[in-house]
Write a protein that holds these residues in place. Sequence first.
Motif, short mmCIF file in Angstrom:
data_model
loop_
_atom_site.label_atom_id
_atom_site.label_comp_id
_atom_site.label_asym_id
_atom_site.label_seq_id
_atom_site.Cartn_x
_atom_site.Cartn_y
_atom_site.Cartn_z
N TRP A 126 0.85 -1.18 0.00
CA TRP A 126 0.00 0.00 0.00
C TRP A 126 0.89 1.24 0.00
O TRP A 126 1.84 1.34 0.79
CB TRP A 126 -0.91 0.05 1.23
N PHE A 166 -1.33 2.79 10.17
CA PHE A 166 -2.06 1.93 9.24
C PHE A 166 -1.68 0.46 9.44
O PHE A 166 -0.55 0.14 9.83
CB PHE A 166 -1.78 2.33 7.80
N ALA A 177 -2.73 -3.62 7.50
CA ALA A 177 -3.43 -4.31 6.41
C ALA A 177 -3.43 -5.80 6.70
O ALA A 177 -2.52 -6.33 7.34
CB ALA A 177 -2.75 -4.02 5.07
N LEU A 184 -6.70 -2.28 3.65
CA LEU A 184 -5.97 -1.34 4.50
C LEU A 184 -6.93 -0.75 5.53
O LEU A 184 -8.06 -0.39 5.20
CB LEU A 184 -5.39 -0.22 3.63
N LYS A 204 -7.33 1.81 9.28
CA LYS A 204 -6.80 2.70 10.30
C LYS A 204 -7.92 2.94 11.31
O LYS A 204 -9.03 3.29 10.92
CB LYS A 204 -6.31 4.02 9.72
N TYR A 240 -4.76 6.67 -2.14
CA TYR A 240 -4.12 5.45 -1.68
C TYR A 240 -4.12 4.42 -2.80
O TYR A 240 -5.14 4.19 -3.45
CB TYR A 240 -4.86 4.89 -0.45
N CYS A 258 -3.02 0.45 -3.93
CA CYS A 258 -2.63 -0.92 -3.64
C CYS A 258 -1.83 -1.43 -4.83
O CYS A 258 -2.12 -1.08 -5.99
CB CYS A 258 -3.88 -1.77 -3.42
#
Lengths: 113, 112
Positions: B35, B63, B65, B76, B78, B89, B91
């Motif tokens: 990520w 963060f 994942a 992902l 948070k 963001y 991936c």
Amino acid sequence: SQTIHQWPATLVQPVGSPLSLECTVEGTSNPNLYWYRQAAGRGLQLLFYSIGIDQISSEVPQNLSASRPQDRQFILSSKKLLLSDSGFYLCAARIRGISYEQYFGPGTRLTVT
Amino acid sequence: AQSVTQPDIHITVSEGASLELRCNYSYGATPYLFWYVQSPGQGLQLLLKYFSGDTLVQGIKGFEAEFKRSQSSFNLRKPSVHWSDAAEYFCAVGGADYKLSFGAGTTVTVRA
């Protein structure tokens, strides 16, 4: 740790003009190097990658070319720019022998008018 | 060929709320998953990575994942979002050829 420099940061060029974008890497030797293009609202498209000096692989047939004249220098070029070459160009490096992740430079915003 | 799908183009979340960004990948062998985060006009910064081992990986900026092989996912998360988390963001999936394939990205907006 490695640092990736790109210049220029911003460039406005007319259609049909040549292009040269430069990427240099500090803090490591013999990295894998990559050029990506990012169009607005899209992900990253891999354009070229290099495993060593003068060893370039092209991922997408297009109006651009790449060269690696020195171990830590990667250049993206065009002889005649098209409107469709506009975008955000990112250089990335992978540190050999450590892992698979790539580290990115700050990018160059190219606008072809 | 490897590929990544990020189903959500844009997510809006309130500051302090939790965040989850979805990522599904396609790859024939053991994937290497990443990520990245990108602020406007900037390069990409690596948030976290998964190669093997524990399927829950911790990254920078709070963060984490989770890799789920059965679902081909690498979402992902948070727990509590800060205004500074507003960004795009990405991936990415990689393999033995050292090339990465990126998703189209998810833009996160944080409202006060």
